[in-house]
Each structure stands twice: as C-alpha cells, then as structure tokens.
Design an enzyme around this catalytic site. Structure first.
Site, mmCIF file in Angstrom:
data_model
loop_
_atom_site.group_PDB
_atom_site.id
_atom_site.type_symbol
_atom_site.label_atom_id
_atom_site.label_comp_id
_atom_site.label_asym_id
_atom_site.label_seq_id
_atom_site.Cartn_x
_atom_site.Cartn_y
_atom_site.Cartn_z
ATOM 1 N N LYS A 29 0.834 -1.207 0.000
ATOM 2 C CA LYS A 29 0.000 0.000 0.000
ATOM 3 C C LYS A 29 0.868 1.255 0.000
ATOM 4 O O LYS A 29 0.625 2.186 -0.768
ATOM 5 C CB LYS A 29 -0.919 -0.039 1.224
ATOM 6 C CG LYS A 29 -1.882 1.135 1.307
ATOM 7 C CD LYS A 29 -3.166 0.762 2.033
ATOM 8 C CE LYS A 29 -3.018 0.636 3.528
ATOM 9 N NZ LYS A 29 -2.919 1.937 4.217
ATOM 10 N N ARG A 34 2.832 5.994 -3.228
ATOM 11 C CA ARG A 34 3.980 6.809 -3.640
ATOM 12 C C ARG A 34 4.238 6.692 -5.134
ATOM 13 O O ARG A 34 4.679 7.648 -5.777
ATOM 14 C CB ARG A 34 5.219 6.380 -2.843
ATOM 15 C CG ARG A 34 5.147 6.846 -1.374
ATOM 16 C CD ARG A 34 6.064 6.014 -0.495
ATOM 17 N NE ARG A 34 6.219 6.536 0.860
ATOM 18 C CZ ARG A 34 5.345 6.357 1.852
ATOM 19 N NH1 ARG A 34 4.224 5.674 1.650
ATOM 20 N NH2 ARG A 34 5.576 6.855 3.052
ATOM 21 N N GLY A 102 -5.068 7.735 5.315
ATOM 22 C CA GLY A 102 -4.218 8.708 5.997
ATOM 23 C C GLY A 102 -2.956 8.999 5.209
ATOM 24 O O GLY A 102 -2.500 10.151 5.137
ATOM 25 N N ARG A 130 -8.505 12.314 12.258
ATOM 26 C CA ARG A 130 -7.084 12.009 12.484
ATOM 27 C C ARG A 130 -6.213 13.269 12.505
ATOM 28 O O ARG A 130 -6.519 14.252 11.841
ATOM 29 C CB ARG A 130 -6.606 10.986 11.438
ATOM 30 C CG ARG A 130 -7.362 9.666 11.628
ATOM 31 C CD ARG A 130 -6.871 8.580 10.743
ATOM 32 N NE ARG A 130 -5.520 8.188 11.065
ATOM 33 C CZ ARG A 130 -4.796 7.358 10.317
ATOM 34 N NH1 ARG A 130 -5.306 6.858 9.212
ATOM 35 N NH2 ARG A 130 -3.574 7.041 10.671
ATOM 36 N N SER A 174 7.281 9.300 12.248
ATOM 37 C CA SER A 174 6.215 9.065 11.273
ATOM 38 C C SER A 174 6.746 9.173 9.852
ATOM 39 O O SER A 174 7.259 10.217 9.434
ATOM 40 C CB SER A 174 5.104 10.100 11.480
ATOM 41 O OG SER A 174 4.276 10.144 10.336
ATOM 42 N N GLN A 176 4.835 9.157 7.304
ATOM 43 C CA GLN A 176 3.921 10.028 6.550
ATOM 44 C C GLN A 176 4.349 11.477 6.678
ATOM 45 O O GLN A 176 4.357 12.224 5.708
ATOM 46 C CB GLN A 176 2.486 9.831 7.047
ATOM 47 C CG GLN A 176 1.946 8.456 6.705
ATOM 48 C CD GLN A 176 0.537 8.229 7.225
ATOM 49 O OE1 GLN A 176 -0.015 9.059 7.951
ATOM 50 N NE2 GLN A 176 -0.042 7.101 6.876
ATOM 51 N N ASP A 323 2.109 -1.062 11.931
ATOM 52 C CA ASP A 323 0.802 -1.503 11.427
ATOM 53 C C ASP A 323 0.482 -2.942 11.801
ATOM 54 O O ASP A 323 -0.617 -3.421 11.526
ATOM 55 C CB ASP A 323 0.755 -1.349 9.900
ATOM 56 C CG ASP A 323 0.725 0.118 9.479
ATOM 57 O OD1 ASP A 323 0.357 0.975 10.322
ATOM 58 O OD2 ASP A 323 1.084 0.409 8.327
ATOM 59 N N LYS A 350 -4.486 5.681 14.792
ATOM 60 C CA LYS A 350 -4.527 5.026 13.481
ATOM 61 C C LYS A 350 -5.979 5.048 12.968
ATOM 62 O O LYS A 350 -6.776 5.852 13.416
ATOM 63 C CB LYS A 350 -3.972 3.604 13.603
ATOM 64 C CG LYS A 350 -2.472 3.585 13.909
ATOM 65 C CD LYS A 350 -1.664 4.131 12.761
ATOM 66 C CE LYS A 350 -0.191 4.251 13.090
ATOM 67 N NZ LYS A 350 0.536 4.966 12.044
ATOM 68 N N ARG A 354 -6.397 1.697 18.097
ATOM 69 C CA ARG A 354 -6.169 0.239 18.014
ATOM 70 C C ARG A 354 -5.931 -0.401 19.374
ATOM 71 O O ARG A 354 -6.160 -1.602 19.542
ATOM 72 C CB ARG A 354 -5.012 -0.062 17.042
ATOM 73 C CG ARG A 354 -5.434 0.177 15.617
ATOM 74 C CD ARG A 354 -4.379 -0.171 14.585
ATOM 75 N NE ARG A 354 -4.983 -0.065 13.261
ATOM 76 C CZ ARG A 354 -4.312 0.099 12.131
ATOM 77 N NH1 ARG A 354 -2.999 0.153 12.150
ATOM 78 N NH2 ARG A 354 -4.956 0.179 10.989
HETATM 79 C C1 S3P Z 1 2.648 4.832 6.335
HETATM 80 C C2 S3P Z 1 3.207 5.220 7.526
HETATM 81 C C3 S3P Z 1 2.688 4.803 8.834
HETATM 82 C C4 S3P Z 1 1.727 3.629 8.707
HETATM 83 C C5 S3P Z 1 0.742 3.814 7.594
HETATM 84 C C6 S3P Z 1 1.476 3.943 6.267
HETATM 85 C C7 S3P Z 1 3.242 5.320 5.073
HETATM 86 O O1 S3P Z 1 1.999 5.883 9.426
HETATM 87 O O2 S3P Z 1 1.045 3.424 9.921
HETATM 88 O O3 S3P Z 1 -0.142 2.720 7.520
HETATM 89 O O4 S3P Z 1 2.920 4.778 3.996
HETATM 90 O O5 S3P Z 1 4.060 6.259 5.135
HETATM 91 P P1 S3P Z 1 2.754 6.980 10.338
HETATM 92 O O6 S3P Z 1 3.646 7.744 9.451
HETATM 93 O O7 S3P Z 1 1.647 7.840 10.887
HETATM 94 O O8 S3P Z 1 3.467 6.211 11.409
#
Ligand code: S3P
Length: 442
Positions: A29, A34, A102, A130, A174, A176, A323, A350, A354
């Site tokens: 995913k 990306r 997210g 979120r 993080s 993200q 995750d 999340k 969770r």
């Molecule tokens: C992800 C980063 C993680 C992960 C999410 C996917 C990503 O989140 O939990 O399912 O693809 O960069 P966080 O950056 O909030 O830890």
C-alpha cells in the site's frame, strides 16, 4: 468516497485448526500510493505493475487524475502514468476525497502545499478525526499555507507560496510526516532535512532516488535536494508485508506439516519489525529466495507452526512494526506467559484507536489483558483455546478486522466480526486468500 463500496459488512468466522498451502498477498500500500504521486510528477511515462488496487490507493489514483495526471489502468494491478512534470499539476476545482487513507491525505498535503493553486482534502468519518497538524506545522515552517480545523481535516491548502528548505526535528517517528516534508522539499529554494526520533519506513527515499532525486540519509537525518526534474519509472510493487503479517501469524498458530508459504513479500527492513518480534517469541519463519524488486528487497516466507513465548517488545521495534500490532496482539494472546507492549501510543491515532479496539475485542473473547496508555499487557494461553467466541467490533478498521479473523485458529466458537467493509482499503480479496489457505470466513 465516504461509504466503502464493498458490500461485506461483517465476517462470520468459524473456528478452524489448520492453515496450509501457498498464498500471494497484494501489492504494498505505501509503495503503491507513492508510485502514483512520484510518477505523476515525473517526466514521461511510468509503468507500475503489482499495484494495490485497494480503496485507499484508488483514492490517490483518483486524486492524481483530478489534478490533471493522465492515468490508465489496463488491469487492476497495472497502471500507466503519464507524468506531467514537477510544475504540471492543475487545481482539481473540488475537494479531494481521500476516503480512509491517511497516507494519501498526509503525503498529498506536502505535495499540494507547493503548487500554485488552492486545494482542500477531505475523507471519511475516521480520516476526518485524524491528526493533521503534525504535517501542517512543518509545512507552515517552510512557508506553506496549510490550515486544519482544530487539528483535523478538512485540510485547506493555499497555493502560490514560495517554499523554503527547513531543518526539521520531527517529534514522532512518522513516515507520513517525513514523506510530506520531503515532497514539499522537492519545490523548496534549498535543501530540506528531517531528523526523526527513530527509524520509520523509507519507501519515499528509495523511490525518490529511483526517480533521479538526490536524497541523503545519515543516521536519523534525511535530506532532499530540490531536483530539476523527476524521471519516469518502471516499478514492480512487492507484496505488502503488512498484509502478509496476518498470514505469518496464522501460520505460526496453525500451519499444517510443511508450513505455510507466502510468496513475493516486501522485506524492506524498515517494515519487518514484526519478524524480529515474533522470532524472539520463538517463531520459525524461513526467508527463502531473498531478491530485489526495483529499489525494494523481496522474499518468500515459509512459516511453520511454532510455540510462542511472551516477551517485552523493545520499543525501538515499535515504528518498524507499527501496522502489525493488531495481529501481534493475537499472537501474544496465544503465547505462553505475558507479553508487554509499551511505547506504542501512536496506535491510538490510526484508522481506529487500536489499543482500545483490541482491548474491547479481547474483553469480548475472554483474553486476560491490561490496556495501558501506550500499549497493552497480554496474558497468553498457549494450550487449547486462547479465545472464546462471540461478537467483536472492528470499529471500521481493516487491520482489526483481519487480526480477529486470524484468532479463529485458536477460538472455541464462531467469531462475528462487525463493520469489516474497510478491509477493502488495503486487502480487497482477503476473504478469498484466507479461504484459500483454510480459514473459514463468510
Ligand atoms: C505509512 C506510515 C505509517 C503507517 C501507515 C502507512 C506510510 O503511518 O502506519 O499505515 O505509507 O508512510 P505513520 O507515518 O503515521 O506512522
């Protein structure tokens, strides 16, 4: 896309004692999201195979199309992206709906902060709750106009800002947030650095390098240098380790003689913390045919049924398994002794809280546990049935739903898992794959 399209609302899972055979999990995913964003910004055609055609990634695909990127999908997992170049995106003219995703919302916030048009990002009920300030704040420090509503979406982004390179110390590990800053950094007037408190997944860095961007990681500090252009890519997305995780635990709890073989699993070391945790609990997981697929390591995993022992999970492994905690909690409930998970407060923000959702499920199924602010203490039952039967609420969280489906290998009675439509956000054919190896889901 506020309502998930899958008609499946609940899983009725019958207890089974064994799983067997070979399976392949769908594409990663994180990498699929990306691939669409970076290919959209590249010059020329990009070709992505093994793409995850799940609701989350399709939200990104639709957003990139709405931003003016021509995208064709000759088959569900095969995507052709005609990149428009770093400065070729156009305003969508309407709010972009990221559904439950997210990753899509946070990464696109970074990307859109650097464009010359205004944007608004919205999502489903879960995503609208979120935290988005973690992304908005560093982007504002770069000069961007990013507004949240009391810290949550909708995210409003004003266009036409000149972005400056920053040197940002990120308070949470993080990927993200890191990725959103790196994407904005592509457009900054100088280098942009992010220093993290711990290692998190590095798919953005790897893919940016593949697209010809200079990205340097030294320890916990990553720096991106604004490029002239991004090169188009041919990318074969590996299977998602996070989806494989459900079957890794299923195999440990009940693989038949010969083991359960999971093929083509992404083995990026910033994603495989669960392997380390489970191995220190006694798991027998054999890595076979380790190889590279593009910029990412891949392998097949042979999982053998293994007696597990509870451990204290090192907090350094938390971001590398972030995750996978729902299914790790299931494994811990079947281990001898106690498992202690701390330092995992991120689990509370999340797709659901969770820690609370797993705790409520454990209460319903009779698992002795103590919910902690930043984790859980779980008293395992290695013999007989670790779980009773009954009804569990997944809280619309795909990973909670799939984790409890795996619990059926040690359940005394049927499990009714409520609100599972969002399994389609990451693993559209979970039911088919699970049935293929012997789980009894309807
Ligand atoms: C992800 C980063 C993680 C992960 C999410 C996917 C990503 O989140 O939990 O399912 O693809 O960069 P966080 O950056 O909030 O830890």
């Amino acid at each position: 896309m506020t309502a998930p399209s899958s008609p499946v609302r609940d899983f009725l899972v019958q207890p089974v004692r064994q799983v067997s055979g070979t399976l392949t999990v769908p594409g990663d995913k994180s990498i699929s999201h990306r691939s669409l964003m970076l290919s959209g910004l590249a010059e020329g055609l990009s070709e992505v195979t093994g793409f995850l055609a799940s609701e989350d990634c399709l939200a990104t695909l639709n957003a990139m199309r709405a931003l003016g990127v021509p995208i064709e999908q000759p088959s569900a997992t095969h995507v052709l992206i005609q990149g428009v170049g770093l400065h070729g995106l156009k305003g969508a003219g309407h709010p972009l709906d990221m559904g439950n995703a997210g990753t899509a919302m946070r990464l696109l916030t970074g990307l859109l902060a650097a464009q010359n048009f205004d944007s608004r990002l919205v999502g489903d009920g879960s995503l609208m709750k979120r935290p988005m300030e973690r992304v908005a704040k560093p982007l504002r420090a770069m000069g961007a106009d990013v507004r949240t509503h009391a810290g949550t979406p909708p995210v409003d982004i004003g266009g036409g800002r000149r972005l400056h390179g920053i040197d940002y110390a990120m308070p949470v590990a993080s990927a993200q947030v890191k990725s959103a800053i790196l994407l904005a950094g592509l457009y900054a007037d100088g280098a942009t650095s992010v220093t993290a408190p711990a290692v998190s997944r590095d798919h953005s860095e790897r893919m940016l390098l593949s697209c010809g961007v200079r990205v340097v990681t030294l320890g916990l500090r990553t720096t991106v240098f604004p490029p002239q252009r991004l090169l188009g890519q041919r990318l074969n997305v590996p299977g998602d380790f996070s989806s494989a995780a459900f079957f890794i635990v299923a195999g440990l709890l009940g693989a038949a003689e010969g083991g359960l073989l999971i093929q083509n699993v992404g083995m990026n070391p910033t994603r495989t913390g669960l392997m380390d945790i489970l191995r220190s609990m006694g798991a027998d997981i054999e890595i076979r045919d380790a190889r590279e697929s593009g910029a990412e390591p891949v392998a097949d995993l042979l999982v053998r049924a293994s007696p597990l022992a509870g451990i204290e999970v090192p907090s350094s492994l938390v971001p590398l398994a972030i995750d996978e905690f729902p299914v790790l909690f299931i494994a811990a409930a079947c281990a001898s002794g106690e498992t202690l998970i701390t330092g995992a407060e991120e689990l509370r923000v999340k797709e659901s809280d969770r820690i609370a959702a797993m705790g409520a499920g454990f209460t319903a199924l009779g698992v002795a546990h103590e919910v902690l602010p930043d984790g859980m203490r779980i008293a395992g039952r290695p013999d007989g049935y670790a779980f009773g039967g009954g009804e569990i609420d997944s809280h619309g969280d795909h990973r909670i739903a799939m984790a409890f489906a795996v619990a059926s290998l040690r359940a005394a009675k049927p499990l009714l898992i409520r609100d599972v439509a969002n399994v389609a956000t990451s693993f559209p054919d979970f039911v088919g794959v699970a049935r293929g190896v012997g789980l009894d889901l309807a």
